[in-house]
Write a protein that holds these residues in place. Structure first.
Motif, PDB file in Angstrom:
ATOM      1  N   HIS A  71      32.244  20.970  42.492  1.00  0.00           N
ATOM      2  CA  HIS A  71      33.712  21.080  42.484  1.00  0.00           C
ATOM      3  C   HIS A  71      34.180  22.381  43.136  1.00  0.00           C
ATOM      4  O   HIS A  71      35.368  22.558  43.353  1.00  0.00           O
ATOM      5  CB  HIS A  71      34.253  21.100  41.041  1.00  0.00           C
ATOM      6  CG  HIS A  71      33.867  19.937  40.209  1.00  0.00           C
ATOM      7  ND1 HIS A  71      34.431  18.690  40.364  1.00  0.00           N
ATOM      8  CD2 HIS A  71      32.977  19.823  39.193  1.00  0.00           C
ATOM      9  CE1 HIS A  71      33.916  17.862  39.465  1.00  0.00           C
ATOM     10  NE2 HIS A  71      33.027  18.526  38.756  1.00  0.00           N
TER      11      HIS A  71
ATOM     12  N   LEU B  83      40.617  10.375  39.381  1.00  0.00           N
ATOM     13  CA  LEU B  83      41.312  11.601  38.964  1.00  0.00           C
ATOM     14  C   LEU B  83      42.447  11.296  37.999  1.00  0.00           C
ATOM     15  O   LEU B  83      42.726  12.084  37.095  1.00  0.00           O
ATOM     16  CB  LEU B  83      41.853  12.367  40.172  1.00  0.00           C
ATOM     17  CG  LEU B  83      40.831  13.006  41.102  1.00  0.00           C
ATOM     18  CD1 LEU B  83      41.536  13.721  42.256  1.00  0.00           C
ATOM     19  CD2 LEU B  83      39.908  13.958  40.373  1.00  0.00           C
TER      20      LEU B  83
ATOM     21  N   THR C 265      38.045  18.036  46.251  1.00  0.00           N
ATOM     22  CA  THR C 265      37.269  17.592  45.092  1.00  0.00           C
ATOM     23  C   THR C 265      35.788  17.909  45.146  1.00  0.00           C
ATOM     24  O   THR C 265      35.164  18.058  44.100  1.00  0.00           O
ATOM     25  CB  THR C 265      37.413  16.071  44.904  1.00  0.00           C
ATOM     26  OG1 THR C 265      36.978  15.418  46.101  1.00  0.00           O
ATOM     27  CG2 THR C 265      38.849  15.686  44.577  1.00  0.00           C
TER      28      THR C 265
END
Length: 192
Positions: A163, A90, A110
């Motif tokens: 996501h 990330l 996530t």
């Protein structure tokens, strides 16, 4: 409890068989095991499905950073949720890289996995609600998500929606803080 009632629980190592049942043996979840954001690209490319599975198992033995959804006692969904700092990828992504004014280490939701036969039944909503509660219970002040926007690109496949969606996060009270791309948003919820 009716067979359609969804419950959510922390996904520690004691629930490994349930995590495995949700990830399955085919498709993206079975090849990823929520390691995409955890590994360097070269490590990702070199790791087998079994190695990624073993990594998630080890991570869950160390901590309960994820939630599982159940319908009628059967495991039907998974959401990965833990501190941003637990996801090295990330920090390297142009989508999620920290900017001035961003919280340094928010929690991040996530990934969402819902077994095919349970899609369209509110499982992702239950998982996100569970992730919010889980992050709050672990002292998180902020929870972020990095969803896709099917309103902008309706052709997004279910694999591309792992996501979560902007609508899912918005319905849970998250605010959009920026759009790194037309189809991706950074969404944030203050927990404290």
């Amino acid at each position: 409890m009716t067979h359609d009632e969804v419950t959510v629980a922390a996904a520690g190592g004691a629930r490994w068989e349930d995590v495995s049942a949700v990830m399955g043996t085919r498709g993206d979840p079975a090849s990823c095991w929520c390691q995409w954001f955890k590994l360097r690209r070269s490590e990702w490319d070199a790791a087998s499905r079994q190695e990624k599975s073993a990594l998630l198992h080890e991570q869950l033995d160390e901590t309960d950073r994820g939630v599982l959804a159940y319908v009628g006692g059967a495991p039907v969904g998974w959401a990965a949720v833990e501190p941003f700092s637990a996801y090295p990828a990330l920090t390297r992504s142009p989508i999620t890289r920290r900017r001035d004014g961003d919280p340094a280490d928010p929690w991040a939701a996530t990934c969402f996995v819902v077994r095919l036969e349970f899609r369209g039944r509110g499982i992702a909503r239950a998982l996100l609600a569970g992730a919010i509660g889980h992050a709050r219970d672990h002292g998180a002040e902020v929870l972020e998500g990095y969803p896709v926007d099917p309103q902008v690109r309706p052709s997004l496949s279910s694999a591309e929606r792992y996501h979560g969606t902007v609508g899912l996060f918005r319905a849970a009270g998250f605010e959009e803080v920026r759009r790194p791309s037309a189809t991706r948003a950074i969404m944030r919820l203050r927990l404290r």
